[in-house]
Design a protein around this motif. Structure first.
Motif, mmCIF file in Angstrom:
data_model
loop_
_atom_site.group_PDB
_atom_site.id
_atom_site.type_symbol
_atom_site.label_atom_id
_atom_site.label_comp_id
_atom_site.label_asym_id
_atom_site.label_seq_id
_atom_site.Cartn_x
_atom_site.Cartn_y
_atom_site.Cartn_z
ATOM 1 N N ARG A 73 24.454 22.564 -20.468
ATOM 2 C CA ARG A 73 25.781 22.161 -20.023
ATOM 3 C C ARG A 73 26.170 22.793 -18.688
ATOM 4 O O ARG A 73 26.903 22.190 -17.893
ATOM 5 C CB ARG A 73 26.825 22.551 -21.095
ATOM 6 C CG ARG A 73 28.263 22.264 -20.720
ATOM 7 C CD ARG A 73 28.525 20.785 -20.563
ATOM 8 N NE ARG A 73 29.672 20.524 -19.675
ATOM 9 C CZ ARG A 73 30.119 19.321 -19.379
ATOM 10 N NH1 ARG A 73 29.542 18.263 -19.906
ATOM 11 N NH2 ARG A 73 31.133 19.152 -18.553
ATOM 12 N N GLN A 74 25.648 23.979 -18.400
ATOM 13 C CA GLN A 74 26.023 24.650 -17.159
ATOM 14 C C GLN A 74 25.567 23.878 -15.921
ATOM 15 O O GLN A 74 26.035 24.139 -14.815
ATOM 16 C CB GLN A 74 25.462 26.059 -17.121
ATOM 17 C CG GLN A 74 23.950 26.117 -16.912
ATOM 18 C CD GLN A 74 23.429 27.523 -16.982
ATOM 19 O OE1 GLN A 74 23.025 27.982 -18.031
ATOM 20 N NE2 GLN A 74 23.450 28.220 -15.859
ATOM 21 N N PHE A 75 24.642 22.905 -16.095
ATOM 22 C CA PHE A 75 24.181 22.101 -14.969
ATOM 23 C C PHE A 75 24.909 20.760 -14.882
ATOM 24 O O PHE A 75 24.532 19.912 -14.080
ATOM 25 C CB PHE A 75 22.678 21.858 -15.084
ATOM 26 C CG PHE A 75 21.866 23.116 -14.993
ATOM 27 C CD1 PHE A 75 21.810 23.842 -13.817
ATOM 28 C CD2 PHE A 75 21.173 23.597 -16.089
ATOM 29 C CE1 PHE A 75 21.079 25.010 -13.723
ATOM 30 C CE2 PHE A 75 20.440 24.760 -16.019
ATOM 31 C CZ PHE A 75 20.389 25.477 -14.835
ATOM 32 N N SER A 101 32.785 16.167 -15.320
ATOM 33 C CA SER A 101 32.003 15.068 -15.896
ATOM 34 C C SER A 101 31.961 15.175 -17.414
ATOM 35 O O SER A 101 31.884 16.279 -17.978
ATOM 36 C CB SER A 101 30.571 15.088 -15.344
ATOM 37 O OG SER A 101 29.772 14.135 -15.996
ATOM 38 N N ASP A 102 32.009 14.019 -18.087
ATOM 39 C CA ASP A 102 31.873 13.995 -19.541
ATOM 40 C C ASP A 102 30.469 13.539 -19.960
ATOM 41 O O ASP A 102 30.251 13.153 -21.110
ATOM 42 C CB ASP A 102 32.927 13.081 -20.176
ATOM 43 C CG ASP A 102 32.833 11.643 -19.665
ATOM 44 O OD1 ASP A 102 31.953 11.365 -18.819
ATOM 45 O OD2 ASP A 102 33.647 10.799 -20.111
ATOM 46 N N PHE A 103 29.523 13.596 -19.044
ATOM 47 C CA PHE A 103 28.153 13.176 -19.330
ATOM 48 C C PHE A 103 27.531 14.069 -20.399
ATOM 49 O O PHE A 103 27.623 15.296 -20.345
ATOM 50 C CB PHE A 103 27.311 13.230 -18.054
ATOM 51 C CG PHE A 103 25.828 13.143 -18.292
ATOM 52 C CD1 PHE A 103 25.268 12.011 -18.872
ATOM 53 C CD2 PHE A 103 24.989 14.197 -17.936
ATOM 54 C CE1 PHE A 103 23.903 11.925 -19.093
ATOM 55 C CE2 PHE A 103 23.632 14.115 -18.150
ATOM 56 C CZ PHE A 103 23.081 12.978 -18.736
ATOM 57 N N ASP A 104 26.877 13.437 -21.382
ATOM 58 C CA ASP A 104 26.211 14.145 -22.464
ATOM 59 C C ASP A 104 24.706 13.933 -22.345
ATOM 60 O O ASP A 104 24.214 12.828 -22.598
ATOM 61 C CB ASP A 104 26.706 13.633 -23.816
ATOM 62 C CG ASP A 104 26.033 14.335 -24.987
ATOM 63 O OD1 ASP A 104 25.307 15.316 -24.751
ATOM 64 O OD2 ASP A 104 26.241 13.895 -26.139
ATOM 65 N N PRO A 126 23.146 10.544 -14.689
ATOM 66 C CA PRO A 126 23.772 10.190 -13.406
ATOM 67 C C PRO A 126 23.662 11.325 -12.389
ATOM 68 O O PRO A 126 24.001 12.467 -12.681
ATOM 69 C CB PRO A 126 25.223 9.908 -13.785
ATOM 70 C CG PRO A 126 25.431 10.545 -15.114
ATOM 71 C CD PRO A 126 24.118 10.546 -15.795
ATOM 72 N N LYS A 127 23.184 10.972 -11.219
ATOM 73 C CA LYS A 127 22.915 11.963 -10.190
ATOM 74 C C LYS A 127 24.149 12.770 -9.836
ATOM 75 O O LYS A 127 24.092 13.988 -9.618
ATOM 76 C CB LYS A 127 22.367 11.250 -8.953
ATOM 77 C CG LYS A 127 21.915 12.155 -7.826
ATOM 78 C CD LYS A 127 21.314 11.334 -6.694
ATOM 79 C CE LYS A 127 20.838 12.197 -5.551
ATOM 80 N NZ LYS A 127 20.241 11.391 -4.459
ATOM 81 N N GLU A 128 25.317 12.093 -9.781
ATOM 82 C CA GLU A 128 26.545 12.761 -9.374
ATOM 83 C C GLU A 128 27.080 13.717 -10.436
ATOM 84 O O GLU A 128 27.957 14.544 -10.153
ATOM 85 C CB GLU A 128 27.618 11.726 -9.024
ATOM 86 C CG GLU A 128 28.100 10.882 -10.201
ATOM 87 C CD GLU A 128 27.170 9.726 -10.530
ATOM 88 O OE1 GLU A 128 27.500 8.940 -11.439
ATOM 89 O OE2 GLU A 128 26.108 9.606 -9.863
#
Length: 362
Positions: free
Chosen positions: A93-95, A100-103, A186-188
Motif C-alpha cells: 500500500r505504501q506504493f 488513489s483507491d486502487f487495490d 494504473p500508472k498514475e
C-alpha cells in the motif's frame, strides 16, 4: 512530485522460514519431469542413489512453501491457500498514491523474470543410516523490494530474496531475484521506487541479456532437447508449494493469461497453464543433459559444481500437453564480457508454434 516520492519509502524486510526434506527434493524433481523420458536422472529422485542431490533450481520452490518466521514446525505440513505468505503483498500500500483507491489485489500477477545465484551447495537433508527419519533442512528467507516501476501495461515489481541457514551459523546459501508484473495497475496510482543500483546480478549485468546478442537463426545451437509436458505435470509441480488455481483450472488460466497477454496475443487454449518455475526446471534439465553429453558421463556427480547461477525471462505461457524444445549454446569464449565462469545460454521454444516461451536464459 517530491512528496509523492518521499511517500515511497523503503519497505520493511519480509522474513520467512522454509524447510524441506528428501521427500520434497524428490517431489520437486518429479514435478519438473525428471525420469519421465529417461533414467539418467535417477540421482534426483532416489534417496539411496550415491549421488542423490537436488536440481540446481530447487531453491526457487522454497519461497512458495515458506511461512512467517515465527511459525512452528507443524505448520509446514499440508496444502496451504494461494497466494503464499511471500506473495501476499506484492505491491504494498505504501506504493499507492495517497489519493488513489486502487487495490492491487484486483490485478493478475505475471512472473516476468527470475535469477538465482548459488553461493554454496544446496544443503542435503540428513537421512539416518536406516532411513527411519528424514531430518528437515530449515532455511531463512529475507525478501526486500528492489524496485517498483509503473508502466502503461502495469507495474513491474522486482524483489530480492536472501536464503540463509536457519540453524547454526547464519550462512548465505542463495540469492534469488524475481520480477513480477501487476497487470493493469494504473500508472498514475503507483509511486516509483528504486533501492540502490538494483542490479539483478553482477554476473547478469556483465554478460547482458545475451550479450553480445545471439541470433539463434545464425548461430547454430550446441544442443537441443525436446520434452513433452505431460497432462499431469502441473498437478505434480503444484505439490512443491505453488497452488495457484490457474495451473489446474483452464478457465482461470484463460482469464489470467489470455486476457492479459502483454503483446496482445490472446490465446484460446482450454488447458491449464504450466508454472513458470516448472518450465524453468525443464530448461535446467536440458542444460544438465547437454553437460552430461559433453562430458560423456552417465551422470553429473555434482550439480552445484555444474550450475552456480541461472536466470531467464518468461516470454509466453506453456500449457500442459505442449511439446517444448530447450536450445543450449555453449559460450566458446566469443563473448566480449569478462566473466570467470563458463557461460551457457539457453532458450525454450514451443515446438508447435516455433515461438520463444523462455528467453535470455543464462
Amino acid at each position: 512530485k517530491t512528496a509523492a516520492y518521499a511517500a515511497a519509502a523503503p519497505p520493511p524486510l519480509m522474513v520467512s522460514l522454509a524447510q524441506y526434506t528428501s521427500r520434497d527434493v524428490i517431489l520437486y524433481a518429479l514435478g519438473v519431469g525428471c525420469c519421465a523420458d529417461s533414467s539418467d536422472e535417477i540421482q534426483y529422485v532416489y534417496e539411496n542413489h550415491h549421488d542423490f542431490a537436488p536440481l540446481p533450481s530447487f531453491p526457487l520452490a522454497l519461497s512458495f512453501a515458506a511461512l512467517p518466521a515465527a511459525s512452528d514446525a507443524s505448520s509446514f505440513a499440508g496444502i496451504r491457500p494461494f497466494p503464499p505468505h511471500t506473495m501476499e503483498n506484492t505491491l504494498p500500500r505504501q506504493f499507492i498514491a495517497a489519493d488513489s483507491d486502487f487495490d492491487p489485489s484486483s490485478c493478475p500477477i505475471l512472473h516476468i523474470a527470475q535469477s538465482l545465484r548459488l553461493h554454496k551447495p544446496i544443503p542435503m537433508p540428513d537421512l539416518t543410516e536406516d532411513n527411519s527419519y528424514d531430518h528437515p533442512v530449515r532455511v531463512q528467507l529475507v525478501t526486500t523490494i528492489l524496485s517498483v516501476s509503473p508502466k502503461d501495461i502495469g507495474t513491474f515489481v522486482t524483489t530480492e530474496t536472501k536464503y540463509r541457514t536457519a540453524t547454526g551459523p547464519s550462512n548465505l546459501l542463495f540469492t534469488g531475484t524475481s520480477t513480477a508484473l501487476v497487470v493493469g495497475a494504473p500508472k498514475e496510482a503507483v509511486l516509483s521506487f528504486q533501492r540502490g543500483s538494483n542490479k539483478q546480478s553482477d554476473v547478469f549485468d556483465s554478460i547482458g541479456a545475451l550479450g553480445p546478442k545471439r541470433n539463434r537463426q545464425i548461430v547454430p545451437p550446441s544442443f537441443e532437447a525436446i520434452f513433452r509436458i505431460n497432462p499431469n505435470q502441473a498437478l505434480l509441480y503444484r505439490l512443491s508449494g505453488d497452488y495457484n488455481a490457474i495451473h489446474v483450472d483452464p478457465d482461470l488460466a484463460a482469464m489470467a493469461i489470455g486476457n492479459h497477454n502483454r503483446k496482445g496475443e490472446g490465446e484460446s487454449v482450454s488447458r491449464p497453464v504450466l508454472h513458470g518455475l516448472c518450465s524453468l526446471g525443464f530448461a535446467v534439465r536440458g542444460v544438465l543433459r547437454f553437460l552430461r553429453q559433453r562430458e560423456a558421463a552417465p551422470a553429473i556427480t555434482d550439480a552445484y559444481a555444474e550450475v552456480t547461477y541461472l536466470s531467464c525471462r518468461f516470454a509466453r505461457p506453456i500449457y500442459v500437453g505442449d511439446k517444448i524444445k530447450v536450445v543450449v549454446w555453449d559460450d566458446d569464449g566469443s563473448s566480449t564480457c569478462n566473466v570467470k565462469e563458463e557461460v551457457l545460454r539457453f532458450e525454450v521454444l514451443n515446438c508447435a508454434s516455433g515461438k520463444t516461451v523462455i528467453k535470455d536464459g543464462i
